[in-house]
Design a protein around this motif. Structure first.
Motif, short mmCIF file in Angstrom:
data_model
loop_
_atom_site.label_atom_id
_atom_site.label_comp_id
_atom_site.label_asym_id
_atom_site.label_seq_id
_atom_site.Cartn_x
_atom_site.Cartn_y
_atom_site.Cartn_z
N LEU A 68 25.78 40.76 43.58
CA LEU A 68 25.82 40.56 45.02
C LEU A 68 25.88 41.86 45.81
N PRO A 70 26.95 43.11 49.35
CA PRO A 70 27.69 42.53 50.49
C PRO A 70 27.23 43.08 51.84
N ARG A 75 31.77 41.32 55.88
CA ARG A 75 32.98 41.57 55.08
C ARG A 75 34.10 42.15 55.96
N ASP A 101 42.85 41.41 45.88
CA ASP A 101 41.50 40.87 46.12
C ASP A 101 41.07 40.17 44.83
N ILE A 102 40.91 38.87 44.90
CA ILE A 102 40.58 38.10 43.70
C ILE A 102 39.07 37.97 43.59
N GLY A 105 34.21 41.78 42.63
CA GLY A 105 32.77 42.02 42.51
C GLY A 105 32.46 43.45 42.11
N ILE A 109 34.05 45.58 47.52
CA ILE A 109 33.82 45.82 48.94
C ILE A 109 35.08 45.69 49.80
N TYR A 110 35.86 44.64 49.56
CA TYR A 110 37.03 44.46 50.45
C TYR A 110 38.05 45.59 50.28
N SER A 132 30.34 43.41 36.36
CA SER A 132 30.88 43.77 37.68
C SER A 132 32.10 44.67 37.53
N VAL A 160 44.27 32.40 38.20
CA VAL A 160 43.45 33.05 39.24
C VAL A 160 44.28 34.12 39.94
N ASN A 177 36.83 35.99 48.06
CA ASN A 177 35.54 35.40 48.42
C ASN A 177 35.07 34.70 47.14
N PRO A 178 35.39 33.41 46.98
CA PRO A 178 35.17 32.78 45.67
C PRO A 178 33.72 32.40 45.46
N PRO A 179 33.35 32.12 44.20
CA PRO A 179 32.02 31.51 44.00
C PRO A 179 32.02 30.19 44.76
N VAL A 207 27.36 34.08 37.76
CA VAL A 207 28.82 34.18 37.62
C VAL A 207 29.50 34.39 38.98
N PHE A 218 38.24 25.97 43.18
CA PHE A 218 38.76 27.32 42.89
C PHE A 218 40.01 27.59 43.74
C1 LIG Z 1 31.17 35.53 45.50
S1 LIG Z 1 31.61 36.85 44.43
C2 LIG Z 1 32.48 37.93 45.58
C3 LIG Z 1 32.37 39.39 45.24
C4 LIG Z 1 32.95 40.31 46.32
N1 LIG Z 1 34.36 40.07 46.50
C5 LIG Z 1 32.20 40.14 47.63
O1 LIG Z 1 32.79 39.57 48.57
O2 LIG Z 1 31.07 40.55 47.74
C6 LIG Z 1 32.89 36.12 43.46
C7 LIG Z 1 33.46 37.06 42.41
O3 LIG Z 1 34.56 36.44 41.76
C8 LIG Z 1 34.51 36.72 40.37
N2 LIG Z 1 35.33 35.69 39.70
C9 LIG Z 1 35.04 34.40 39.42
N3 LIG Z 1 36.10 33.80 38.88
C10 LIG Z 1 37.12 34.70 38.83
C11 LIG Z 1 38.48 34.67 38.40
N4 LIG Z 1 39.03 33.57 37.88
N5 LIG Z 1 39.21 35.79 38.53
C12 LIG Z 1 38.68 36.91 39.04
N6 LIG Z 1 37.40 37.01 39.46
C13 LIG Z 1 36.63 35.92 39.36
C14 LIG Z 1 33.03 36.69 40.06
O4 LIG Z 1 32.71 37.37 38.88
C15 LIG Z 1 32.49 37.39 41.31
O5 LIG Z 1 32.46 38.78 41.14
#
Ligand SMILES: C[S@@+](CC[C@H](N)C(=O)[O-])C[C@H]1O[C@@H](n2cnc3c(N)ncnc32)[C@H](O)[C@@H]1O
Length: 442
Positions: A68, A70, A75, A101-102, A105, A109-110, A132, A160, A177-179, A207, A218
């Motif tokens: 990704l 951003p 952001r 920041d969970i 990525g 970025i955050y 990543s 998480v 910023n979750p999937p 992913v 999530f």
């Molecule tokens: C939508 S991306 C956001 C990336 C970045 N924070 C941004 O805003 O551009 C979601 C990120 O969460 C990661 N991810 C998914 N499940 C996760 C988990 N349980 N713990 C940590 N990271 C996770 C993915 O690999 C991915 O990098």
């Protein structure tokens, strides 16, 4: 867009390309002859992100093509809202701020943006994906932020919120910023819909985009985990990609009797996203930071933390005296009063603060029951307290500018609930103060 976001207007692309020459190859001309880029072209979007980060934040980032990229303005909205939340709900000035920041990525970025924006911020950044993670590590070190951003590899099927790794810290906030999507088919359907939007390119790997149950599942996992660790973090937050997910998560919070929560909306061009926030503490969010006007989910908004009462007088000093008299002599109530430095005259539709009174109550001495009890036993009602204070609020006298019909400026009092366990206590205090002030003005 957040009012402090510096990207309200599109950049001058010629000037930006001078500052970041790799952008030059992406420049095209509009019909009017101005320089721009093709927002549907992925490489151009990547160069734009790099250029803004380099020129405006002195950040160099390296993101692989299959991860990704951003958009910077988008952001920033989340970071600026978090800054507002911490500013409005914390004890200032704080020497440092600790966030998590969970799913940071490849770009991190955050944390990168936030650390450049505010020298007090420190982060733990988690990431599940090896590719990543490796780029994130490089991006942190090549920007010299390894002392302020700690990267953690999160387990595939573990928690998480990795807060248990840091038993000595109380985090100020978590962000994420979750999937967003449940399946590849959902990603493809969304990408197809975006084909008709003027500036959307989808550049995430699976992913990053897909998680079982989508974004709401999530975030519900986060809610479950937060119920175990509660006060280890002051504010839990996450972004959500769909309004239906916002509704699901709020319903989930309510099911679990988490009533200190809020919602905000981030609007960037044609993209609309939301963030939810919740806490197990007794500090409350001002309504502009925790409520949105979207009619579809009004029934899920938290109760208002600002109660507003209009007054018929147009003399602010009379109103101020009446209000002060209503609250100052209450047993166990401490006030701190400030007046705006200059007489403020609002323009049409504007609302200006004239006085601001911070109120802290160590006991309930205003309700009828409390006054009855005080008379008979000379002790105030017992209420559940937070330290010594049972309720904190602000009383602000505001002048509202005249509306289009040319009606005169009006005075009103905004009472904002700042801290306390019992909403009823705040509401009864406000009703007491307003009633007393109204009757002494009559
Ligand atoms: C939508 S991306 C956001 C990336 C970045 N924070 C941004 O805003 O551009 C979601 C990120 O969460 C990661 N991810 C998914 N499940 C996760 C988990 N349980 N713990 C940590 N990271 C996770 C993915 O690999 C991915 O990098």
């Amino acid at each position: 867009m957040h009012p402090r976001n510096p990207y309200h207007n599109p950049p001058d692309f010629n000037v930006l390309a001078e500052a970041y020459p790799p952008l030059k190859a992406c420049l095209i001309r509009t019909h009017g002859g101005n320089a721009t880029i093709d927002f549907k072209d992925e490489a151009s979007q990547r160069r734009l992100t790099e250029a803004l980060l380099k020129r405006d934040f002195d950040l160099i980032i390296d993101i692989p093509d299959d991860r990704l990229c951003p958009p910077v303005p988008n952001r920033l909205n989340y970071i600026l809202w978090l800054q507002d939340v911490l500013g409005e709900t914390g004890e200032e000035p704080r020497p440092d701020v600790r966030g998590m920041d969970i799913g940071t990525g490849a770009s991190v970025i955050y944390p990168l943006l936030a650390c450049r924006f505010d020298p007090r911020w420190h982060f733990v950044a988690t990431e599940i994906d090896d590719r990543s993670y490796a780029h994130a590590l490089r991006n942190i070190t090549q920007n010299g932020l390894q002392d302020r951003i700690q990267l953690v590899r999160a387990p595939q099927d573990g928690s998480v919120l990795q807060l248990s790794l840091f038993p000595d810290f109380i985090f100020d906030f978590t962000m994420c910023n979750p999937p967003f999507y449940t399946s590849k088919a959902e990603v493809d359907a969304s990408a197809e819909a975006k084909l008709y939007e003027p500036n959307a390119v989808c550049t995430g790997g699976d992913v990053e985009m897909i998680t079982p149950g989508g974004d709401s599942a999530f975030v519900k996992r986060m809610v479950d985990e937060s119920l175990e660790i509660r006060g280890r973090c002051r504010w839990y937050t996450s972004m959500l990609g769909k309004l239906s997910s916002v509704a699901e998560v709020i319903q989930y919070l309510r099911q679990h009797e988490i009533d200190n929560y809020g919602v905000t909306e981030f609007v960037q061009g044609h993209t609309r996203r939301w963030a939810v926030i919740w806490s197990f503490g007794y500090i409350h969010l001002p309504d502009p930071l925790g409520r949105i006007g979207n009619p579809t989910i009004q029934h899920l908004m938290p109760p208002r933390n600002i109660l507003r009462q209009p007054f018929s007088t147009s003399d602010p000093s009379k109103l101020s005296t009446a209000l002060q008299a209503a609250v100052e002599n209450l047993d166990g109530v401490i006030t701190m009063h400030r007046t705006a430095p200059q007489p403020a005259v609002p323009s049409a539709g504007e609302c200006l603060t004239l006085t601001d009174t911070a109120v802290a109550a160590t006991k309930n001495s205003w309700s009828r029951a409390a006054r009855r009890k005080t008379k008979s036993t000379s002790s105030a009602m017992d209420v559940q307290d937070v330290g010594n204070v049972v309720m904190r609020c602000r009383l602000q006298i505001r002048r509202m500018g005249h509306d289009e019909s040319g009606k005169e400026d009006r005075l009103l009092v905004d009472a904002t609930w700042v801290e306390g366990r019992e909403r009823a206590l705040f509401e009864s205090f406000v009703s007491h103060a307003m009633r007393k002030a109204t009757s002494s003005l009559a």
